[in-house]
Design an enzyme around this catalytic site. Structure first.
Site, mmCIF file in Angstrom:
data_model
loop_
_atom_site.group_PDB
_atom_site.id
_atom_site.type_symbol
_atom_site.label_atom_id
_atom_site.label_comp_id
_atom_site.label_asym_id
_atom_site.label_seq_id
_atom_site.Cartn_x
_atom_site.Cartn_y
_atom_site.Cartn_z
ATOM 1 N N HIS A 84 18.878 10.843 -24.667
ATOM 2 C CA HIS A 84 18.374 12.194 -24.374
ATOM 3 C C HIS A 84 19.511 13.195 -24.543
ATOM 4 O O HIS A 84 20.662 12.897 -24.192
ATOM 5 C CB HIS A 84 17.810 12.240 -22.947
ATOM 6 C CG HIS A 84 17.034 13.496 -22.689
ATOM 7 N ND1 HIS A 84 17.643 14.691 -22.390
ATOM 8 C CD2 HIS A 84 15.705 13.744 -22.726
ATOM 9 C CE1 HIS A 84 16.703 15.616 -22.242
ATOM 10 N NE2 HIS A 84 15.528 15.074 -22.439
ATOM 11 N N LYS A 104 13.093 13.727 -15.017
ATOM 12 C CA LYS A 104 14.504 14.141 -14.833
ATOM 13 C C LYS A 104 14.894 14.015 -13.351
ATOM 14 O O LYS A 104 14.411 13.120 -12.670
ATOM 15 C CB LYS A 104 14.709 15.546 -15.376
ATOM 16 C CG LYS A 104 14.192 15.700 -16.808
ATOM 17 C CD LYS A 104 14.664 16.946 -17.464
ATOM 18 C CE LYS A 104 14.025 17.077 -18.837
ATOM 19 N NZ LYS A 104 14.513 18.188 -19.607
ATOM 20 N N GLU A 157 13.509 15.680 -30.359
ATOM 21 C CA GLU A 157 13.595 16.761 -29.384
ATOM 22 C C GLU A 157 14.668 17.754 -29.816
ATOM 23 O O GLU A 157 15.857 17.525 -29.563
ATOM 24 C CB GLU A 157 13.972 16.209 -28.007
ATOM 25 C CG GLU A 157 13.002 15.199 -27.449
ATOM 26 C CD GLU A 157 13.051 15.162 -25.941
ATOM 27 O OE1 GLU A 157 12.013 15.376 -25.332
ATOM 28 O OE2 GLU A 157 14.140 14.958 -25.381
ATOM 29 N N GLU A 194 20.386 15.688 -22.889
ATOM 30 C CA GLU A 194 21.121 16.004 -21.657
ATOM 31 C C GLU A 194 22.171 14.934 -21.362
ATOM 32 O O GLU A 194 23.248 15.231 -20.850
ATOM 33 C CB GLU A 194 20.128 16.167 -20.485
ATOM 34 C CG GLU A 194 19.372 17.479 -20.604
ATOM 35 C CD GLU A 194 18.015 17.496 -19.924
ATOM 36 O OE1 GLU A 194 17.717 16.610 -19.101
ATOM 37 O OE2 GLU A 194 17.229 18.420 -20.239
ATOM 38 N N ASN A 207 9.121 12.770 -18.680
ATOM 39 C CA ASN A 207 10.494 12.599 -18.215
ATOM 40 C C ASN A 207 10.665 13.498 -16.991
ATOM 41 O O ASN A 207 10.758 14.711 -17.121
ATOM 42 C CB ASN A 207 11.455 13.015 -19.345
ATOM 43 C CG ASN A 207 12.909 12.987 -18.916
ATOM 44 O OD1 ASN A 207 13.229 12.512 -17.827
ATOM 45 N ND2 ASN A 207 13.782 13.504 -19.754
ATOM 46 N N SER A 256 9.440 21.777 -24.606
ATOM 47 C CA SER A 256 8.485 22.786 -24.120
ATOM 48 C C SER A 256 7.053 22.527 -24.578
ATOM 49 O O SER A 256 6.308 23.461 -24.898
ATOM 50 C CB SER A 256 8.951 24.195 -24.513
ATOM 51 O OG SER A 256 10.227 24.446 -23.966
ATOM 52 N N GLY A 283 13.275 22.697 -22.344
ATOM 53 C CA GLY A 283 13.345 23.490 -21.116
ATOM 54 C C GLY A 283 13.540 24.978 -21.356
ATOM 55 O O GLY A 283 13.829 25.734 -20.428
HETATM 56 C C1 PEP Z 1 12.762 16.753 -22.281
HETATM 57 O O1 PEP Z 1 13.778 17.031 -21.695
HETATM 58 O O2 PEP Z 1 12.580 15.587 -22.688
HETATM 59 C C2 PEP Z 1 11.776 17.824 -22.506
HETATM 60 C C3 PEP Z 1 10.988 17.727 -23.543
HETATM 61 O O3 PEP Z 1 11.773 18.864 -21.619
HETATM 62 P P1 PEP Z 1 10.767 20.124 -21.590
HETATM 63 O O4 PEP Z 1 9.389 19.619 -21.879
HETATM 64 O O5 PEP Z 1 10.894 20.696 -20.218
HETATM 65 O O6 PEP Z 1 11.242 21.071 -22.655
#
Ligand code: PEP
Length: 250
Positions: A96, A11, A168, A98, A9, A213, A174
């Site tokens: 997601h 973003k 997630e 976000e 992703n 992460s 993040g």
């Molecule tokens: C995400 O936003 O889907 C995600 C997993 O981000 P990150 O790997 O940066 O934590």
């Protein structure tokens, strides 16, 4: 055998030129990874077309990060599932955290987006996950179950067969904090049980990805778990070496 998936992703990162270079590097470097691993990249809308064109015929599939809840019309700034599908894009990330947090996406909106995705032949990567305070209050199972009941239980069996789930935990996205492999397995197994209550045997084939992460140094341990079928990767998807190295974690 369930599909093994490593999805990136991107973003709101990369210019079109950078995105093109990134997908080309992923395509080249992924030759070193077992063919059994399915790579997906999800660039911003501005270069979805170029990335999809570059990846055509390769082992790297392409997804969008969102789609509109409506089919067409006076919805300034929105991009419809039909527009996305017309580019040869195969997947769309929906739900997601976000989008849920910053853009107020509710299960009602997500129901419509899921319907639009399926009506246009896009496969949703549907994200679920609890916030830190919900995990601390030990409400994570209930939160994730509700998200699945709201937006997955209304799918037909045929639609369900094309679904990818991404677990997630919001506190791990993040932040550099990763769920332990045991925490991931515990909730992935639970998600599969919830899916099986509704869809029976078919739930055994649903890919459930871990996101939060995930990086080359922890992917192998997490992916080794029985109910973890890959990852949805944010930060580490922006460097081809890291993204591809995550694919070597199976
Ligand atoms: C995400 O936003 O889907 C995600 C997993 O981000 P990150 O790997 O940066 O934590």
């Amino acid at each position: 055998m369930r599909k093994k998936i490593v999805a990136g992703n991107w973003k709101m990162n990369t210019t079109p030129a950078e995105g093109l270079e990134l997908v080309k590097n992923v395509m080249a470097q992924s030759a070193e990874v077992c063919e059994c691993v399915n790579f997906i990249v999800c660039p911003p809308f501005t270069h979805l077309s170029q990335v999809a064109e570059a990846a055509k015929g390769s082992r790297v599939a392409v997804g969008a990060q969102n789609c509109a809840a409506e089919a067409k019309g006076a919805y300034t700034g929105e991009v419809s599932a039909a527009m996305i599908a017309s580019l040869g894009v195969e997947y769309v990330i929906l739900g997601h955290s976000e989008r849920r947090e910053y853009y107020g996406e509710t299960s009602e909106t997500l129901n419509k987006k899921m319907a639009q995705a399926y009506a246009n032949g896009l496969k949703p990567i549907y994200c679920v996950g609890e916030r830190l305070e919900e995990r601390e209050a030990e409400r994570h199972f209930e939160v994730v179950k509700a998200q699945i009941e709201e937006d997955v239980f209304n799918l037909t069996e045929e639609q369900f067969a094309d679904l990818v789930i991404a677990y997630e935990p919001v506190w791990a996205i993040g932040t550099g904090k990763t769920a332990t492999a045991e925490q991931a397995e515990e909730i992935h197994a639970y998600i599969r049980t919830v899916l099986a209550e509704k869809f029976g045997e078919a739930a055994a084939s649903t890919p459930i990805l871990y996101g939060g992460s995930c990086k080359p140094s922890n992917a192998q341990e997490i992916f080794a778990k029985e109910n973890v079928d890959g990852g949805l990767i944010g930060g580490a998807a922006l460097k081809a070496e890291d993204f591809v190295a995550i694919g070597k974690g199976f």
